[in-house]
Every structure is written in C-alpha cells, then in structure tokens.
Scaffold this motif. Structure first.
Motif, PDB file in Angstrom:
ATOM      1  N   UNK A 178      53.568   7.541  49.035  1.00  0.00           N
ATOM      2  CA  UNK A 178      52.227   8.005  48.660  1.00  0.00           C
ATOM      3  C   UNK A 178      51.832   7.490  47.284  1.00  0.00           C
ATOM      4  N   UNK A 179      52.748   7.576  46.335  1.00  0.00           N
ATOM      5  CA  UNK A 179      52.461   7.109  44.977  1.00  0.00           C
ATOM      6  C   UNK A 179      52.168   5.620  44.973  1.00  0.00           C
ATOM      7  N   UNK A 180      52.933   4.859  45.731  1.00  0.00           N
ATOM      8  CA  UNK A 180      52.710   3.405  45.790  1.00  0.00           C
ATOM      9  C   UNK A 180      51.394   3.075  46.479  1.00  0.00           C
ATOM     10  N   UNK A 223      59.716  17.199  42.063  1.00  0.00           N
ATOM     11  CA  UNK A 223      59.761  15.867  41.457  1.00  0.00           C
ATOM     12  C   UNK A 223      58.876  14.874  42.190  1.00  0.00           C
ATOM     13  N   UNK A 224      58.818  14.973  43.498  1.00  0.00           N
ATOM     14  CA  UNK A 224      58.046  14.009  44.271  1.00  0.00           C
ATOM     15  C   UNK A 224      56.556  14.205  44.010  1.00  0.00           C
ATOM     16  N   UNK A 274      51.580  11.702  38.383  1.00  0.00           N
ATOM     17  CA  UNK A 274      51.645  10.726  37.289  1.00  0.00           C
ATOM     18  C   UNK A 274      50.999   9.408  37.698  1.00  0.00           C
ATOM     19  N   UNK A 275      51.264   8.962  38.922  1.00  0.00           N
ATOM     20  CA  UNK A 275      50.705   7.696  39.390  1.00  0.00           C
ATOM     21  C   UNK A 275      49.193   7.774  39.537  1.00  0.00           C
ATOM     22  N   UNK A 276      48.697   8.899  39.996  1.00  0.00           N
ATOM     23  CA  UNK A 276      47.279   9.026  40.294  1.00  0.00           C
ATOM     24  C   UNK A 276      46.440   9.388  39.072  1.00  0.00           C
TER      25      UNK A 276
END
Length: 104
Positions: A29-31, A67-68, A74-76
């Motif tokens: 999802x983050x990627x 954590x996930x 953080x990515x978004x």
C-alpha cells in the motif's frame, strides 16, 4: 500429496501468524501511494498544526504496535521520518506527562 490450494492456505496462515502478511500488505500500500504520488506536483507544505497532529497519530500507532499503518501514514503524509522530540510535543501542546507510565 497436498494440492496447490492446500499449500496456498498453509502458506497464507503461516505468513499471517508470523506477522509477515500484514507487513507485506502495508508495504505494498505504501509503495502504491508512493508510485501514484505525482512528483511533478509538489505536496502542500505541512502546517505546524498538521505536523503536530500527524506526530500524535504516529505516537499512537507506535504505542499500539501498528507499524504497518505507521509506514503508510509516513509515506502518504510527508511527515519527517525522524519523530519529533517528545518533550517538544509536550511543550507545544501544553500537555503533561504522567511520570509513572510515560503517557501524555
């Protein structure tokens, strides 16, 4: 001899028990968010208030071992990777820390 379906089920169950499956899903999802994020169009700067709010959310996620979810946030959000100093947060929010369990 085990069928392909049975092997998939065992593999999925094993990855779930180890916590790897959740990590992989969150990482994907983050990627995806990162890939879809248009680098041509800059992200609006984080306001001071949003920076503090995001940091409180990060602390909540970290405290609860999410954590996930934290990695996706953080990515978004564009929040700095290095967490803000806890004492700085306490001062900025006019909060106080319970000495016995380090909660705000």
């Amino acid at each position: 001899m085990a069928t392909v379906t049975e092997l998939k089920t065992v593999l999925k169950d094993t990855l779930e028990k180890r916590g790897v499956l959740g990590y992989l899903k969150a990482r994907i999802r983050a990627e995806v968010f990162h890939a879809l994020d248009d680098d041509q169009e800059p992200r609006p700067p984080l306001s001071h208030e949003n920076l503090l709010i995001n940091e409180l959310i990060r602390e909540y996620l970290d405290f609860n071992k999410y954590k996930y979810t934290e990695s996706v946030l953080m990515a978004e959000s564009g929040q700095p990777v290095v967490p803000l100093d806890r004492q700085f947060l306490i001062r900025e929010l006019n909060a106080f820390e319970e000495s016995k369990d380090n909660t705000m």
